[in-house]
Write an enzyme that holds these catalytic residues in place. Structure first.
Site, PDB file in Angstrom:
ATOM      1  N   HIS A 188       0.864  -1.202   0.000  1.00 38.07           N
ATOM      2  CA  HIS A 188       0.000   0.000   0.000  1.00 38.07           C
ATOM      3  C   HIS A 188       0.890   1.237   0.000  1.00 38.07           C
ATOM      4  CE1 HIS A 188      -3.611   2.243   2.039  1.00 38.07           C
ATOM      5  NE2 HIS A 188      -2.946   3.048   1.233  1.00 38.07           N
ATOM      6  N   HIS A 192       1.495   5.358  -1.879  1.00 37.82           N
ATOM      7  CA  HIS A 192       1.069   6.456  -2.761  1.00 37.82           C
ATOM      8  C   HIS A 192       2.316   7.063  -3.381  1.00 37.82           C
ATOM      9  CE1 HIS A 192      -3.066   6.405  -1.143  1.00 37.82           C
ATOM     10  NE2 HIS A 192      -2.444   5.970  -0.057  1.00 37.82           N
ATOM     11  N   ARG A 215       2.210   9.187  -5.906  1.00 34.39           N
ATOM     12  CA  ARG A 215       1.869  10.507  -6.463  1.00 34.39           C
ATOM     13  C   ARG A 215       2.204  10.557  -7.963  1.00 34.39           C
ATOM     14  NH1 ARG A 215      -1.366  10.895  -2.271  1.00 34.39           N
ATOM     15  NH2 ARG A 215      -0.578  11.999  -0.460  1.00 34.39           N
ATOM     16  N   ASN A 229      -5.384   7.027  -6.206  1.00 38.09           N
ATOM     17  CA  ASN A 229      -6.109   8.273  -5.892  1.00 38.09           C
ATOM     18  C   ASN A 229      -5.263   9.516  -6.194  1.00 38.09           C
ATOM     19  OD1 ASN A 229      -4.425   7.577  -3.728  1.00 38.09           O
ATOM     20  ND2 ASN A 229      -5.676   8.652  -2.222  1.00 38.09           N
ATOM     21  N   LYS A 244      -9.429  -0.668  -6.257  1.00 41.97           N
ATOM     22  CA  LYS A 244      -9.378  -0.073  -4.922  1.00 41.97           C
ATOM     23  C   LYS A 244     -10.691   0.635  -4.607  1.00 41.97           C
ATOM     24  CE  LYS A 244      -7.719   1.806  -1.120  1.00 41.97           C
ATOM     25  NZ  LYS A 244      -6.588   1.754  -0.229  1.00 41.97           N
ATOM     26  N   LEU A 282      -5.071   9.622   7.180  1.00 41.00           N
ATOM     27  CA  LEU A 282      -6.360   8.929   7.134  1.00 41.00           C
ATOM     28  C   LEU A 282      -6.147   7.530   6.571  1.00 41.00           C
ATOM     29  CD1 LEU A 282      -8.688  11.792   5.853  1.00 41.00           C
ATOM     30  CD2 LEU A 282      -8.649  10.792   8.136  1.00 41.00           C
ATOM     31  N   ASP A 300       1.424   2.801   3.478  1.00 39.71           N
ATOM     32  CA  ASP A 300       0.504   3.926   3.250  1.00 39.71           C
ATOM     33  C   ASP A 300       1.281   5.243   3.229  1.00 39.71           C
ATOM     34  OD1 ASP A 300      -1.800   5.221   2.638  1.00 39.71           O
ATOM     35  OD2 ASP A 300      -2.741   5.023   4.601  1.00 39.71           O
ATOM     36  N   ALA A 318      -4.046  15.215   4.613  1.00 46.84           N
ATOM     37  CA  ALA A 318      -3.838  13.975   5.382  1.00 46.84           C
ATOM     38  C   ALA A 318      -2.779  13.113   4.711  1.00 46.84           C
ATOM     39  CB  ALA A 318      -5.143  13.200   5.473  1.00 46.84           C
TER      40      ALA A 318
END
Ligand SMILES: [Zn+2]
Length: 363
Positions: free
Chosen positions: A14, A16, A18, A42, A109, A231, A259, A275
């Site tokens: 997991h 990110h 970017r 996301n 997801k 979050l 995360d 977040a």
């Protein structure tokens, strides 16, 4: 006394990464420590189709090639981005078939609408609007990754995971045909209990370093600390202890997911702070220090390198990663051109160090 510890190269289930300038800055840290990473979709413009996932993967691979050409990572470094698609109420069920056929999409997801960063386009009614798509996931054996929180503003922010388990996860588990993997980010005692409740369920959970180190008091200790605002939000001490026990137990249902979710300092130290915690720069140093703190270094390899691929029926990595027992201070700030990032646990001393962890500043 152990002063060096070598494990099979881990995976991050997991992360990110970017996009654009930030992608070039953060991909390096992940690639050095992990052989595979599940890349979250996301982005500001979410990755909602197979085509977009393929294009995003290309941008990641181009960024890695650039790093190799600049000698920032070894030419032989192997890294596989496992791409994901951002599920929406309107996602056509055939998208699953396209995703499978692509050979590069790993999972879909689920972000409940408005539950976290860039999730305003997420799912409002999973079981009402996505049932056909869920069936197709089962047919092709593709995992569903879940941000396990309701976004209902009437539900207390610290209770969102518990309510999500009651409203959604219990039903997902009951769909008996659902044999393929469901990976959730569970960060409460209730989440741990839910996973442990049924050994045969296809549900496992990733655990972040920030939720293993801090509890919700730390967000407010000595003043509001935006760098611990993430979050799912940090939880109570009893939740932290439950997560620590689960992660370090070696149980096959729990594995590594950082995360890691960077934001520029200007967006964190802001009247409307974003977040996310950035931990990719020193993730394995953090995890090793955490496991050592409870005398469970022996289970680090299970958590970081074995439980994930075993859950997904993927091969374990062949490369290795060496960690050294050496006090090291997490930098107060990481900089690259115009980007400044405050890493998780900035200024704190860690007991373990993975090689070349702090050459981020050499950019
Ligand atoms: Zn995330």
């Amino acid at each position: 006394m152990i002063d060096k510890f070598t494990i099979t190269k881990p995976d991050d289930w997991h992360v990110h990464l970017r996009d654009s300038q930030m992608l070039d800055v953060v991909v390096l840290d992940t690639v050095k420590q992990f052989a595979r990473a599940v890349v979250m979709p996301n982005l500001q413009i979410p990755v909602i189709t197979t085509e977009m996932a393929i294009a995003y993967r290309e941008r990641i691979l181009n960024s890695i090639e650039k790093l190799k050409s600049e000698n920032r990572i070894e030419v032989g470094n192997i890294f596989e981005p496992l791409m994901t698609i951002y599920l929406q109420d309107s996602t056509p069920s055939e998208e699953v078939l396209r995703a499978k056929k692509s050979g590069v999409v790993f999972a879909f997801k689920l972000y409940p609408a408005s539950s976290t960063t860039n999730s305003q386009h997420g799912v409002v009614d999973l079981l009402g609007n996505c049932s056909e798509l869920l069936e197709n996931l089962q047919k092709v054996g593709m995992p569903l990754l879940v941000h396990s929180e309701v976004s209902d503003r009437r539900v207390d922010i610290f209770d969102r995971e518990r309510v999500f388990i009651d409203r959604v996860m219990v039903i997902l588990r009951k769909i008996s045909k659902f044999k393929n993997s469901i990976l959730s980010i569970f960060l409460t005692k209730e989440g741990v209990d839910f996973v442990l409740d049924d050994d045969n369920s296809p549900i496992a959970a990733t655990i972040t370093p920030q939720h293993l180190i801090y509890n919700r008091n730390d967000i407010f200790f000595g003043g509001l600390n935006p760098h611990l605002y993430c979050l799912p939000i940090l939880k109570k001490e009893e939740d932290r202890i439950a997560l620590l026990n689960a992660a370090t137990s070696g149980n096959k249902k729990f594995f590594l997911g950082t995360d890691s979710a960077p934001h520029d300092k200007s967006f964190k130290e802001n009247a409307c702070s974003c977040a996310g915690c950035y931990n990719a720069s020193h993730a394995m140093s953090l995890y090793a220090s955490i496991f050592d703190s409870v005398g469970r270094l022996d289970n680090l390899e299970l958590f970081a390198s074995f439980n994930g691929p075993d859950f997904y029926n993927l091969p374990r990595n062949k490369e290795l990663l060496t960690l050294y027992k050496e006090d090291n201070i997490v930098p107060n700030e990481l900089t690259s051109n115009d980007i400044k990032i405050i890493p998780l646990s900035a200024g704190k001393i860690l007991k373990w160090l993975y090689v070349a962890v702090f050459d981020f500043n050499l950019f």
